[in-house]
Structure formats: structure tokens, C-alpha cells
Design a protein around this motif. Structure first.
Motif, PDB file in Angstrom:
ATOM      1  N   GLN A  61      12.613  56.353  35.589  1.00 17.18           N
ATOM      2  CA  GLN A  61      12.761  57.801  35.034  1.00 17.18           C
ATOM      3  C   GLN A  61      12.675  57.700  33.638  1.00 17.18           C
ATOM      4  OE1 GLN A  61      14.584  60.316  37.555  1.00 17.18           O
ATOM      5  NE2 GLN A  61      14.129  62.043  36.330  1.00 17.18           N
ATOM      6  N   GLY A  64      10.672  56.731  31.708  1.00 21.16           N
ATOM      7  CA  GLY A  64       9.353  57.106  30.944  1.00 21.16           C
ATOM      8  C   GLY A  64       8.129  56.630  32.062  1.00 21.16           C
ATOM      9  N   ARG A  67       8.906  60.088  37.129  1.00 17.86           N
ATOM     10  CA  ARG A  67      10.384  61.431  37.537  1.00 17.86           C
ATOM     11  C   ARG A  67       9.777  62.251  38.333  1.00 17.86           C
ATOM     12  NH1 ARG A  67       3.942  64.013  34.663  1.00 17.86           N
ATOM     13  NH2 ARG A  67       3.019  63.457  36.289  1.00 17.86           N
ATOM     14  N   ARG A  68      11.138  62.455  38.667  1.00 14.80           N
ATOM     15  CA  ARG A  68      11.151  63.371  39.750  1.00 14.80           C
ATOM     16  C   ARG A  68      10.143  64.899  40.247  1.00 14.80           C
ATOM     17  NH1 ARG A  68      15.921  63.594  42.627  1.00 14.80           N
ATOM     18  NH2 ARG A  68      16.263  65.279  41.807  1.00 14.80           N
ATOM     19  N   TYR A  77       9.352  61.449  43.946  1.00 14.29           N
ATOM     20  CA  TYR A  77       9.111  60.276  42.952  1.00 14.29           C
ATOM     21  C   TYR A  77       7.619  60.308  42.708  1.00 14.29           C
ATOM     22  CZ  TYR A  77      14.266  60.174  43.357  1.00 14.29           C
ATOM     23  OH  TYR A  77      15.653  60.535  43.136  1.00 14.29           O
ATOM     24  N   THR A  80       4.570  59.395  36.379  1.00  8.76           N
ATOM     25  CA  THR A  80       3.716  59.403  35.036  1.00  8.76           C
ATOM     26  C   THR A  80       2.281  58.894  34.661  1.00  8.76           C
ATOM     27  OG1 THR A  80       4.702  57.911  33.266  1.00  8.76           O
ATOM     28  CG2 THR A  80       6.202  59.900  33.964  1.00  8.76           C
TER      29      THR A  80
END
Length: 213
Positions: A61, A64, A67-68, A77, A80
Motif C-alpha cells: 500500500q 502505491g 489500496r484499501r 484490497y 491500483t
């Protein structure tokens, strides 16, 4: 523990610093199939210690890569766009590692997400485009996958439904995909158990999904 640093200024070095820690790429592999709750990730990686899973998710996370995100009152989860760029890398690594697969050991399993990525890796769209559209149902222990092949398009979903050929299998399915085991031998030796439908469609499956070992 902080992620390993190699002290070199290089793109490969930086990539390994981001996803080279143990379990990191397997988390990415499963998230390439789709968003997952924490418990789903843990279930798909049954040997990962909970503290390691939490650490890897935090590291990915912060980098990058994932993401949550809130989904229907729960947190999942998801990768990206930067994380999704790893897909061709993961598929290429899977194809490369496939060449070194030995016979499966008794304690080794396949999970729905791992077999989904194996199928994506082995899919031959140019071959599938010449064959009739076919739906396969694969049972992996208590889990089921519906594998839809329509021309050069592949869709794999964790669900059950009508299929032209439904079969049960396990880690030995990779011997069929590699061409080491012919479809009729896969059935005769129990690597594949036909549950319903036309058993001869396993020949079509083996043509559509093939990775030379």
C-alpha cells in the motif's frame, strides 16, 4: 521489518525492493484476479503468517501498488493502476516457472486464484479463435470455477453454472497443461475426473490451455 534495500540504482533493483519480499508477488497474483478481503487473502495463502500478511499489505500500500477500498460495508484490497501494470510480469514469471515444475507433492494445493492465473498464462487465444465457444466447470476441492472461452476471449469466474464439460482436478492439472499427460491419460489416472458433459472436450481444453514445460 523494513523492506530490503540492495544499494543499487537500477529499475530491476527497485522492483525487487517493492515486490521481492516473500509472499508479496503471490498477494499481487491473487489481487490480479480481483479485489479481496483480508480473510480471503489469508485463505488463499494458507501458509502465510498473519503478521507477514499484514506487513506485506502495508508495504504494498505504501508503495502505491494496492489500496484499501470500501465495498458493501467491508474493506477490500485492490490493485491500483500501477499495481495492475504487474500483470504481464506475473504472467511471464508464471510461464517461466512452469518449466521447472516437478510432480506435485502431497501437501501442495492449487487455489482458485492460482489456477485462474495459470489459465490466463496458458491461454492460447489464436487456437481458441478457431474452436467453438466452450464453457468448462472446474472443481478444486470445495471451490468451483466457470471457465468461459469464446473465440479469443477468456473469462474465469469463481462460480458454478451450466458447462459443456465439468471436471474435478487438483495440482496435477498442470501436467495436462504442459502436454506431459494426454487428456485420455489424465482421465484414466484420475488427475481429471469428469463430472458431467463430454469427456472428449478435455482434448479441446488441452489445446486451448497449453504451456510447454
Amino acid at each position: 521489518m523494513a523492506p530490503r534495500e540492495y544499494g543499487q540504482y537500477c529499475g530491476i533493483t527497485r522492483a525487487l525492493e517493492l515486490v521481492g519480499e516473500r509472499w508479496a508477488l503471490l498477494i499481487v497474483r491473487d489481487l490480479l484476479v480481483g479485489p479481496r478481503r483480508y480473510g480471503e487473502l489469508a485463505a488463499g495463502l494458507p501458509r502465510i503468517p498473519t503478521n507477514v500478511l499484514a506487513a506485506r499489505l502495508k508495504e504494498l500500500q505504501e508503495a502505491g501498488i494496492l489500496r484499501r477500498a470500501p465495498r458493501s460495508r467491508v474493506i477490500v484490497y485492490e490493485l491500483t493502476p500501477y499495481g495492475h501494470e504487474l500483470e504481464p510480469v506475473v504472467l511471464a514469471l508464471g510461464a517461466w516457472g512452469f518449466k521447472a515444475l516437478d510432480d506435485p507433492r502431497d501437501e501442495q494445493i492449487v487455489t482458485p486464484d492460482s489456477i485462474t492465473m495459470s489459465l490466463r498464462t496458458a491461454f492460447r487465444p489464436q487456437v481458441a479463435a478457431e474452436l467453438p465457444s466452450t464453457v468448462y466447470g472446474a472443481r478444486l476441492g470445495p471451490d468451483e470455477l466457470l471457465i468461459r472461452v469464446a473465440g479469443p476471449t477468456l473469462d474465469v469466474a469463481r462460480e458454478s453454472g451450466p458447462a459443456d464439460l465439468a471436471f474435478a482436478t487438483g495440482p496435477g492439472i498442470h501436467r495436462l497443461i504442459s502436454g506431459e499427460l494426454a487428456p485420455d491419460r489424465a482421465i484414466a489416472t484420475g488427475v481429471v475426473e469428469v463430472l458431467r458433459g463430454r469427456g472428449d472436450l478435455l482434448d479441446r481444453f488441452a489445446s486451448t490451455f497449453h504451456l510447454a514445460a
